[in-house]
Design an enzyme around this catalytic site. Sequence first.
Site, PDB file in Angstrom:
ATOM      1  CG  ASP A 167      22.140   8.923 -28.577  1.00 58.43           C
ATOM      2  OD1 ASP A 167      20.982   9.265 -28.870  1.00 58.43           O
ATOM      3  OD2 ASP A 167      22.399   7.930 -27.862  1.00 58.43           O
TER       4      ASP A 167
ATOM      5  CE  LYS B 131      19.350   8.665 -24.804  1.00 54.52           C
ATOM      6  NZ  LYS B 131      18.283   7.744 -25.211  1.00 54.52           N
TER       7      LYS B 131
ATOM      8  N   GLY C 148      25.420   1.639 -25.710  1.00 59.43           N
ATOM      9  CA  GLY C 148      26.808   1.901 -25.372  1.00 59.43           C
ATOM     10  C   GLY C 148      27.749   0.737 -25.562  1.00 59.43           C
TER      11      GLY C 148
ATOM     12  N   GLY D  50      23.232  -0.388 -29.825  1.00 62.30           N
ATOM     13  CA  GLY D  50      24.350  -1.120 -30.405  1.00 62.30           C
ATOM     14  C   GLY D  50      24.522  -0.991 -31.903  1.00 62.30           C
TER      15      GLY D  50
ATOM     16  N   GLY E 266      23.468   5.688 -31.213  1.00 60.60           N
ATOM     17  CA  GLY E 266      24.084   6.369 -30.087  1.00 60.60           C
ATOM     18  C   GLY E 266      25.576   6.513 -30.226  1.00 60.60           C
ATOM     19  CB  SER E 267      28.307   4.982 -28.257  1.00 55.56           C
ATOM     20  OG  SER E 267      27.621   5.245 -27.052  1.00 55.56           O
TER      21      SER E 267
END
Length: 338
Positions: A66, A123, A195, A256, A277-278
């Site tokens: 991401d 997205k 997230g 996660g 992602g994050s």
Amino acid sequence: MRLYELSFAQIEDFFYKLAEVKDIIKDHGLLEFLPEFKKLDSTVHTGTTRVKHAFPIFQKGGVVMDITNVQQAQIAEEAGAVAVMVLDKLPYDVRKSGGVARMADPKIIEEVMSSITIPVMAKVRIGHYYEAKLLEALGVDMIDESEVLTPADEEHHINKWEFSVPFVNGARNLGEALRRTSEGASMIRTKGEAGTGNVSEAVKHMKIINSEIRSLISMSEEDRVKKAREYQVPYQIVELTAKIKRLPIVNFAAGGIATPADAALMMWLGADGLFVGSGIFKSQDPDERAKAVVLAAACWEYPEIVLEAQKMISEQKSMMGIDIKSLKPEELLQVRGL
């Protein structure tokens, strides 16, 4: 031997080798001696089911990251990511900021597309047909109909058969995975809980999908018919899943994943690849962490290499995780889109 008795990997390997043989014949100027090969249409036909399902296969074993800007996209490419996913905000920031989360700015997506050579994904909100049409017109390589963004339709997903671009969808269990597949998705990913930097939900969802596939394999035909009705999908897709002993399309893990150890764990559980992602760009060491996660995903079968990858990062620089148990029911993203 029937086709469905072959493993997914065997079928994939066969087609790779067939393509290699054709390339060798072409490179040596031997096509004129093989008229049947000359008849093969070498034109790439975009939008066919075959093409849309083939694209994710080329991402297998890799990491999709991401990103929100060109700089992050370049870090991801340099680290060895197989693709990037463009968002307006990273999932951690979406969770913290609240409000309505929408498709990323098309201008940012275009800037990313022109700055890197790896595939670019983006997205859209669940059920938002027109956001998807805009991304298709923009020329992205894949669309993620994502629960991370605020759903546009609480009851229906996009009919993905109408698009020439492949889609990826999230799933928590086999029923969700097969429903998205029957709607035209070309790739599935575990939803996890985006997230949070907490891999526990991704682990749970991957284990549930694998367990339900094993149950499907041992069922009688009559029970599979009942299961197809329960899942609200055509019987043929249930039967195919049981016969090939896996999802009919590529299944990545997401939600996660924050460390090389997390990456290796999800690959060990049977993921075909990863979405991160994050965990990368909300850490204090994104450059090294991106490289370490890619290394761990590629070499998950070798603990000594994953250990070296883990040493490349500092736990003190990891993103601040969120305990799933501390989230209120309305704060869970994974429940969006059944």
